[in-house]
Design a protein around this motif. Structure first.
Motif, PDB file in Angstrom:
ATOM      1  N   VAL A 116      -7.277   3.651   1.225  1.00 59.92           N
ATOM      2  CA  VAL A 116      -6.123   2.937   1.775  1.00 59.92           C
ATOM      3  C   VAL A 116      -5.303   3.855   2.660  1.00 59.92           C
ATOM      4  O   VAL A 116      -4.926   3.508   3.780  1.00 59.92           O
ATOM      5  CB  VAL A 116      -5.233   2.368   0.642  1.00 59.92           C
ATOM      6  CG1 VAL A 116      -3.971   1.751   1.220  1.00 59.92           C
ATOM      7  CG2 VAL A 116      -5.995   1.345  -0.166  1.00 59.92           C
TER       8      VAL A 116
ATOM      9  N   ALA B   3       0.530  -2.290   4.442  1.00 58.22           N
ATOM     10  CA  ALA B   3      -0.416  -3.344   4.075  1.00 58.22           C
ATOM     11  C   ALA B   3      -0.217  -3.726   2.624  1.00 58.22           C
ATOM     12  O   ALA B   3       0.450  -3.027   1.859  1.00 58.22           O
ATOM     13  CB  ALA B   3      -1.850  -2.869   4.311  1.00 58.22           C
TER      14      ALA B   3
ATOM     15  N   VAL C 286      -2.355  -4.597  -0.851  1.00 54.37           N
ATOM     16  CA  VAL C 286      -3.658  -4.373  -1.470  1.00 54.37           C
ATOM     17  C   VAL C 286      -3.831  -5.331  -2.639  1.00 54.37           C
ATOM     18  O   VAL C 286      -2.955  -5.456  -3.491  1.00 54.37           O
ATOM     19  CB  VAL C 286      -3.791  -2.922  -1.978  1.00 54.37           C
ATOM     20  CG1 VAL C 286      -5.163  -2.693  -2.611  1.00 54.37           C
ATOM     21  CG2 VAL C 286      -3.563  -1.937  -0.841  1.00 54.37           C
TER      22      VAL C 286
ATOM     23  N   ALA D 162      -4.707   3.254   6.515  1.00 60.11           N
ATOM     24  CA  ALA D 162      -3.321   2.949   6.857  1.00 60.11           C
ATOM     25  C   ALA D 162      -2.798   3.899   7.931  1.00 60.11           C
ATOM     26  O   ALA D 162      -2.047   3.506   8.821  1.00 60.11           O
ATOM     27  CB  ALA D 162      -2.446   3.002   5.612  1.00 60.11           C
TER      28      ALA D 162
ATOM     29  N   VAL E 172      -7.603  -5.182   1.699  1.00 56.99           N
ATOM     30  CA  VAL E 172      -6.364  -4.646   2.253  1.00 56.99           C
ATOM     31  C   VAL E 172      -5.961  -5.505   3.449  1.00 56.99           C
ATOM     32  O   VAL E 172      -6.737  -5.677   4.391  1.00 56.99           O
ATOM     33  CB  VAL E 172      -6.539  -3.175   2.690  1.00 56.99           C
ATOM     34  CG1 VAL E 172      -5.205  -2.595   3.147  1.00 56.99           C
ATOM     35  CG2 VAL E 172      -7.132  -2.350   1.556  1.00 56.99           C
ATOM     36  N   LYS E 173      -4.742  -6.048   3.384  1.00 55.63           N
ATOM     37  CA  LYS E 173      -4.250  -6.947   4.425  1.00 55.63           C
ATOM     38  C   LYS E 173      -3.011  -6.339   5.076  1.00 55.63           C
ATOM     39  O   LYS E 173      -2.006  -6.121   4.411  1.00 55.63           O
ATOM     40  CB  LYS E 173      -3.896  -8.306   3.833  1.00 55.63           C
ATOM     41  CG  LYS E 173      -5.061  -9.004   3.131  1.00 55.63           C
ATOM     42  CD  LYS E 173      -4.623 -10.336   2.547  1.00 55.63           C
ATOM     43  CE  LYS E 173      -5.775 -11.033   1.846  1.00 55.63           C
ATOM     44  NZ  LYS E 173      -5.375 -12.350   1.300  1.00 55.63           N
TER      45      LYS E 173
ATOM     46  N   SER F  49       0.822  -1.209   0.000  1.00 55.67           N
ATOM     47  CA  SER F  49       0.000   0.000   0.000  1.00 55.67           C
ATOM     48  C   SER F  49       0.854   1.256   0.000  1.00 55.67           C
ATOM     49  O   SER F  49       0.427   2.313  -0.448  1.00 55.67           O
ATOM     50  CB  SER F  49      -0.915   0.000   1.225  1.00 55.67           C
ATOM     51  OG  SER F  49      -0.153   0.038   2.421  1.00 55.67           O
TER      52      SER F  49
ATOM     53  N   GLN G 179       0.952   2.445  -3.436  1.00 59.24           N
ATOM     54  CA  GLN G 179      -0.311   2.411  -4.143  1.00 59.24           C
ATOM     55  C   GLN G 179      -0.550   3.641  -5.002  1.00 59.24           C
ATOM     56  O   GLN G 179      -1.287   3.574  -5.973  1.00 59.24           O
ATOM     57  CB  GLN G 179      -1.467   2.231  -3.152  1.00 59.24           C
ATOM     58  CG  GLN G 179      -1.642   3.349  -2.141  1.00 59.24           C
ATOM     59  CD  GLN G 179      -2.516   4.469  -2.630  1.00 59.24           C
ATOM     60  OE1 GLN G 179      -3.364   4.280  -3.494  1.00 59.24           O
ATOM     61  NE2 GLN G 179      -2.310   5.645  -2.082  1.00 59.24           N
TER      62      GLN G 179
END
Length: 289
Positions: A62, A73, A75, A66, A42-43, A16, A19
């Motif tokens: 995000v 993270a 995505v 975040a 999103v992890k 992320s 991103q």
């Protein structure tokens, strides 16, 4: 476990933190497809058991989330058309033994765990993005749902064997040999993609020519089947749980650990076969006694 041949490919995730460039380019690449209405999952990096996972429709969210969570993270595009059983989304955990890097030896467990959501699936929209029991298959989350079903059978309940799911698909006339072949190919290509980095870590601890212990690792592959039966890799767990019990609530707020038939059937076999494969000499010695 099933031994596999060697093939090659590569996989890539998008952090992320990057991103603003790559992630938006991925989105723009499909702008000309009017049927593509993306949702993203999103992890958090380094997370486990579904902790901190969330769904978004707008990539700009995000950065907001975040900054709240204060951790990087990964995505990914959310798979919005999974194969359903009993109108429930599910995934499959398969165990893979990486026995050796040189020569490369990979073994895939013949059975695994199928983890089911506990809320009937609907494609993600702004109203249900936060329904974790609908979208996330993590056992550690769904066990807290009032709809979670503990079962003494490997064929029913919220956690079943992979083989029971495949047999059910077979009964519906689906080509499970093709499904299994595609899963094996997915595992092989993923391992091939990881080999260069794994070799770096291995050689730091055991330089070339220096005698040292043989190393192995059991990996947990989480795989989702799409409606067209194509397997999609969700993630690879470097330290998959080998717990063979589950929590059962006796009274409100009072829990105890009880044996889980599904976990016992799958995981004990994985551990037993792993020990036999990594130390075949000891197995022969025991047989001669």
């Amino acid at each position: 476990m099933t031994s596999t041949p060697n093939h090659g490919s590569s996989l890539r995730s998008i952090p992320s933190s990057q991103q603003s460039g790559r992630f938006l380019q991925v989105r723009m690449a499909k702008v000309n497809d009017p049927s593509w209405k993306p949702t993203f999952i999103v992890k958090p990096d380094g997370g486990c058991q579904g902790d901190g996972i969330y769904l978004i429709k707008d990539p700009g969210e995000v950065r907001i989330m975040a900054s709240i969570q204060n951790r990087p993270a990964v995505v990914q595009e959310y798979i919005s058309k999974p194969l359903l059983i009993d109108r429930l989304k599910f995934d499959m955990r398969l165990y893979v033994l990486l026995k050796s890097l040189e020569p490369l030896e990979i073994y895939i467990s013949k059975d695994g765990l199928s983890r089911f959501c506990t809320e009937q699936y609907q494609e993600p929209n702004h109203k249900n993005l936060h329904h974790v029991y609908m979208h996330l298959t993590n056992y550690s989350l769904n066990i807290h749902s009032g709809n979670f079903i503990h079962s003494d059978s490997t064929h029913t309940g919220s956690k079943r064997t992979v083989s029971s799911v495949l047999y059910r698909l077979l009964a519906k006339g689906m080509d499970i040999k093709k499904v299994w072949s595609d899963i094996i190919a997915l595992v092989i290509k993923t391992i091939i993609a990881l080999i260069p980095e794994l070799k770096v870590y291995y050689q730091v601890d055991i330089p070339p020519g220096k005698p040292g212990p043989s190393c192995f690792q059991i990996l947990g592959f989480d795989i989702l089947l799409m409606k067209n039966l194509k397997p999609v890799l969700l993630e690879v767990n470097a330290n998959p749980s080998m717990k063979i019990e589950h929590e059962q609530e006796l009274l409100p707020g009072v829990f105890e650990n009880v044996p889980s038939l599904v976990d016992e059937e799958v995981k004990i076999t994985v551990i037993r076969d792993t020990l036999r494969l990594v130390d075949p000499g000891r197995r022969r010695s025991n047989q001669n006694r």
